[in-house]
Design a protein around this motif. Sequence first.
Motif, PDB file in Angstrom:
ATOM      1  N   LEU A 147       0.809  -1.213   0.000  1.00  0.00           N
ATOM      2  CA  LEU A 147       0.000   0.000   0.000  1.00  0.00           C
ATOM      3  C   LEU A 147       0.846   1.268   0.000  1.00  0.00           C
ATOM      4  CD1 LEU A 147      -2.769  -1.037   2.572  1.00  0.00           C
ATOM      5  CD2 LEU A 147      -2.957  -0.954   0.085  1.00  0.00           C
ATOM      6  N   GLY A 148       2.157   1.135   0.232  1.00  0.00           N
ATOM      7  CA  GLY A 148       3.037   2.302   0.250  1.00  0.00           C
ATOM      8  C   GLY A 148       2.830   3.182   1.464  1.00  0.00           C
ATOM      9  N   LEU A 149       2.613   2.567   2.628  1.00  0.00           N
ATOM     10  CA  LEU A 149       2.336   3.328   3.844  1.00  0.00           C
ATOM     11  C   LEU A 149       3.625   3.765   4.520  1.00  0.00           C
ATOM     12  CD1 LEU A 149      -0.493   1.078   5.359  1.00  0.00           C
ATOM     13  CD2 LEU A 149      -0.714   2.998   3.776  1.00  0.00           C
ATOM     14  N   ASN A 150       3.553   4.862   5.294  1.00  0.00           N
ATOM     15  CA  ASN A 150       4.712   5.273   6.085  1.00  0.00           C
ATOM     16  C   ASN A 150       4.746   4.489   7.394  1.00  0.00           C
ATOM     17  OD1 ASN A 150       2.893   6.499   7.911  1.00  0.00           O
ATOM     18  ND2 ASN A 150       2.992   8.458   6.820  1.00  0.00           N
ATOM     19  N   ASP A 151       5.733   4.769   8.232  1.00  0.00           N
ATOM     20  CA  ASP A 151       5.917   3.996   9.461  1.00  0.00           C
ATOM     21  C   ASP A 151       4.714   4.119  10.399  1.00  0.00           C
ATOM     22  OD1 ASP A 151       8.356   3.180   8.547  1.00  0.00           O
ATOM     23  OD2 ASP A 151       9.517   4.662   9.678  1.00  0.00           O
ATOM     24  N   THR A 152       4.182   5.320  10.520  1.00  0.00           N
ATOM     25  CA  THR A 152       3.032   5.527  11.407  1.00  0.00           C
ATOM     26  C   THR A 152       1.819   4.742  10.928  1.00  0.00           C
ATOM     27  OG1 THR A 152       3.809   7.748  11.988  1.00  0.00           O
ATOM     28  CG2 THR A 152       1.487   7.246  12.399  1.00  0.00           C
ATOM     29  N   GLN A 153       1.533   4.845   9.643  1.00  0.00           N
ATOM     30  CA  GLN A 153       0.394   4.126   9.077  1.00  0.00           C
ATOM     31  C   GLN A 153       0.611   2.615   9.145  1.00  0.00           C
ATOM     32  OE1 GLN A 153       0.680   5.977   5.308  1.00  0.00           O
ATOM     33  NE2 GLN A 153      -0.321   7.878   5.956  1.00  0.00           N
ATOM     34  N   SER A 158      -0.403  -2.845  11.738  1.00  0.00           N
ATOM     35  CA  SER A 158       0.057  -3.918  12.633  1.00  0.00           C
ATOM     36  C   SER A 158      -0.828  -4.006  13.870  1.00  0.00           C
ATOM     37  CB  SER A 158       1.515  -3.664  13.045  1.00  0.00           C
ATOM     38  OG  SER A 158       2.373  -3.698  11.927  1.00  0.00           O
ATOM     39  N   MET A 159      -1.245  -2.849  14.403  1.00  0.00           N
ATOM     40  CA  MET A 159      -2.127  -2.810  15.568  1.00  0.00           C
ATOM     41  C   MET A 159      -3.476  -3.465  15.255  1.00  0.00           C
ATOM     42  SD  MET A 159      -3.554   0.564  17.544  1.00  0.00           S
ATOM     43  CE  MET A 159      -1.911   1.270  17.662  1.00  0.00           C
ATOM     44  N   LEU A 160      -4.004  -3.178  14.078  1.00  0.00           N
ATOM     45  CA  LEU A 160      -5.295  -3.740  13.696  1.00  0.00           C
ATOM     46  C   LEU A 160      -5.194  -5.259  13.489  1.00  0.00           C
ATOM     47  CD1 LEU A 160      -6.600  -1.012  11.227  1.00  0.00           C
ATOM     48  CD2 LEU A 160      -7.187  -1.340  13.631  1.00  0.00           C
ATOM     49  N   PHE A 161      -4.089  -5.714  12.904  1.00  0.00           N
ATOM     50  CA  PHE A 161      -3.885  -7.156  12.761  1.00  0.00           C
ATOM     51  C   PHE A 161      -3.811  -7.819  14.136  1.00  0.00           C
ATOM     52  CE2 PHE A 161      -3.278  -6.587   8.328  1.00  0.00           C
ATOM     53  CZ  PHE A 161      -3.194  -7.833   7.727  1.00  0.00           C
ATOM     54  N   ASN A 186     -14.562   4.582  14.248  1.00  0.00           N
ATOM     55  CA  ASN A 186     -15.879   4.964  14.754  1.00  0.00           C
ATOM     56  C   ASN A 186     -16.262   4.179  16.010  1.00  0.00           C
ATOM     57  OD1 ASN A 186     -16.821   6.839  12.495  1.00  0.00           O
ATOM     58  ND2 ASN A 186     -16.264   5.034  11.324  1.00  0.00           N
ATOM     59  N   GLU A 187     -17.025   3.099  15.852  1.00  0.00           N
ATOM     60  CA  GLU A 187     -17.580   2.394  17.005  1.00  0.00           C
ATOM     61  C   GLU A 187     -16.522   1.841  17.952  1.00  0.00           C
ATOM     62  OE1 GLU A 187     -18.270   1.720  13.891  1.00  0.00           O
ATOM     63  OE2 GLU A 187     -20.419   2.017  13.515  1.00  0.00           O
ATOM     64  N   GLY A 188     -15.397   1.369  17.397  1.00  0.00           N
ATOM     65  CA  GLY A 188     -14.382   0.744  18.231  1.00  0.00           C
ATOM     66  C   GLY A 188     -13.250   1.654  18.645  1.00  0.00           C
ATOM     67  N   LYS A 189     -13.402   2.965  18.399  1.00  0.00           N
ATOM     68  CA  LYS A 189     -12.307   3.905  18.666  1.00  0.00           C
ATOM     69  C   LYS A 189     -11.900   3.893  20.132  1.00  0.00           C
ATOM     70  CE  LYS A 189     -10.845   8.604  17.585  1.00  0.00           C
ATOM     71  NZ  LYS A 189     -11.210   9.860  16.884  1.00  0.00           N
ATOM     72  N   ASP A 190     -12.881   3.926  21.046  1.00  0.00           N
ATOM     73  CA  ASP A 190     -12.565   3.935  22.479  1.00  0.00           C
ATOM     74  C   ASP A 190     -11.959   2.601  22.917  1.00  0.00           C
ATOM     75  OD1 ASP A 190     -13.525   6.497  22.659  1.00  0.00           O
ATOM     76  OD2 ASP A 190     -15.541   5.883  23.282  1.00  0.00           O
ATOM     77  N   GLU A 191     -12.519   1.515  22.415  1.00  0.00           N
ATOM     78  CA  GLU A 191     -12.020   0.188  22.785  1.00  0.00           C
ATOM     79  C   GLU A 191     -10.569   0.008  22.368  1.00  0.00           C
ATOM     80  OE1 GLU A 191     -12.848  -4.557  21.783  1.00  0.00           O
ATOM     81  OE2 GLU A 191     -14.080  -2.987  20.856  1.00  0.00           O
ATOM     82  N   LEU A 192     -10.254   0.310  21.111  1.00  0.00           N
ATOM     83  CA  LEU A 192      -8.877   0.159  20.633  1.00  0.00           C
ATOM     84  C   LEU A 192      -7.955   1.171  21.293  1.00  0.00           C
ATOM     85  CD1 LEU A 192     -10.476  -1.391  18.295  1.00  0.00           C
ATOM     86  CD2 LEU A 192      -8.487  -0.869  16.890  1.00  0.00           C
ATOM     87  N   GLY A 193      -8.485   2.369  21.568  1.00  0.00           N
ATOM     88  CA  GLY A 193      -7.667   3.380  22.235  1.00  0.00           C
ATOM     89  C   GLY A 193      -7.250   2.941  23.625  1.00  0.00           C
ATOM     90  N   ASN A 194      -8.163   2.316  24.360  1.00  0.00           N
ATOM     91  CA  ASN A 194      -7.838   1.831  25.710  1.00  0.00           C
ATOM     92  C   ASN A 194      -6.840   0.684  25.677  1.00  0.00           C
ATOM     93  OD1 ASN A 194      -9.592   3.688  26.872  1.00  0.00           O
ATOM     94  ND2 ASN A 194     -11.341   2.293  26.770  1.00  0.00           N
TER      95      ASN A 194
END
Length: 516
Positions: A147-153, A158-161, A186-194
């Motif tokens: 996808l040609g992503l940078n390190d942050t992306q 990797s976090m989502l995997f 959206n819906e999972g923003k708080d869950e993944l953030g925690n």
Amino acid sequence: MAASSEFLAAINNGYTFKGDHIKIGCGMLNGEVVPGADISIPLRMLNRHGLIAGATGTGKTKTLQVLSEFLSDASVPVVMMDIKGDLSGIAAAGAVNDKLAERIKLLNINYTPTSFPVELLTLSNEKGVRLRATVTEFGPVLLSKILGLNDTQGGVVSMLFKYCDDNKLPLLNLKDFIKILQYAANEGKDELGNMYGNISSATTGTILRKVVELQQQGADIFFGEPSFEIDDLMRISDDGRGIINILRVTDMQNRPKLFSTFMLQMLAELYATCPEEGDIDRPKLVMFIDEAHLLFEEATDALLQQIETIIKLIRSKGVGIFFCTQNPQDVPASILSQLALKVQHALRAFTAADRKTIKKAAENFPESAFYKTEDLLTQLGTGEALVTTLNEKGIPTPLVHTMFCPPRSRMDILTESEIDALVNKSRLVNKYNREIDSQSAYEILNEKIQVATERQQQQAQVAQQQKQAAKPVKEKSIFDSPAIHQVERTAASIITRSVLGALGLGGSSRKRKSWF
């Protein structure tokens, strides 16, 4: 005559091998075939990779065909990228004509028209065995590079995997990956953030746009189940010959991102799947990548580094990679330096830039006492090439002007009916040409969101009921009667008119009659 004797001695010294080898043609000097100057390639060196280059119409495709035929005879399976659509004829026997008969006589070879065991593969809806892979099999690192992503992306991917692994959310196709991106924003923003830290909506939006770009090149067809098993590329036919797997990618020229995606995934899968072999007598698999510039022209620097790494390491797995292209400069220098076998067909010098390219190409070959390489590159005939490889000790062989053996299979394409017959008898079509829509991240997350939404609605309804139940209820009295309210309004009206009349403001509008 003396020059011919010296030439023959040099060729016999450089191209005579003790182990298994394949004869590809005969050496030439001063434009003539030198009898007895047989040019062979040791099988054990074919996992050192190679390059087949030359201008359009100089015989590159037929060289691919010849090498594939010899490898199949040696029980080595082959994978070929058929981008121009002219390699399917390997499945049918060739035919002898006057021109072919003349070459057979010059090379002093036995020629028997032969068909070879072929499996047709496809990345799209063309006829053949469908190739697929799941998003999970790609993994976060490879997917980020594609996808040609940078390190942050890439870190977010990797976090989502990791989240999907921890929560048993299979990522099978791009629809699943898009869904987890939307859920994270959206819906999972708080869950993944925690759990892992906050994820920027801008970052997920950028990744999503990159995925959509890949979808525009038809990637949805490639990602999914059932995923192709690498072992099915390494099959031997019932008569002991290696099966030639022809991947029909005639529609890939306008979709280079998808082509490079597939090729890198296949190379990575080969490297991950195949056991370490070291130096073996013959390769386990040889892959020919036609129109190799398509693999590199859309590749990012990170992707090129990944390809270079795999090319360097996959040799020890017993896999050989051959790049076929018009110009050697199409292949990055870091990868070109890894290629042991070089087959250079004619180049054309129409412009000053062409002459510079030819000069650079000549510098890639060993110096020769018999040829002026730079001049000879523009004088080679069709089916002729400059060849250098490694001998059994890994030492480069002398550069030799070679007339190649002709293909024994058909030098033309199969008809539609022949393709249908080949596909119908395939053992792999029933295995892979079916759609599987397993429960994956898309369905699981949708169900999770629906359950959460229903729970929120129920909680809101309960809260509303509790709020209404908490209000104090006022007891009704006689004064709450509608009749009493009407009496009150009438009394108020009479009192108001009386007061206004006393003030002289509410009397009759008629004037009093005068006495005078």
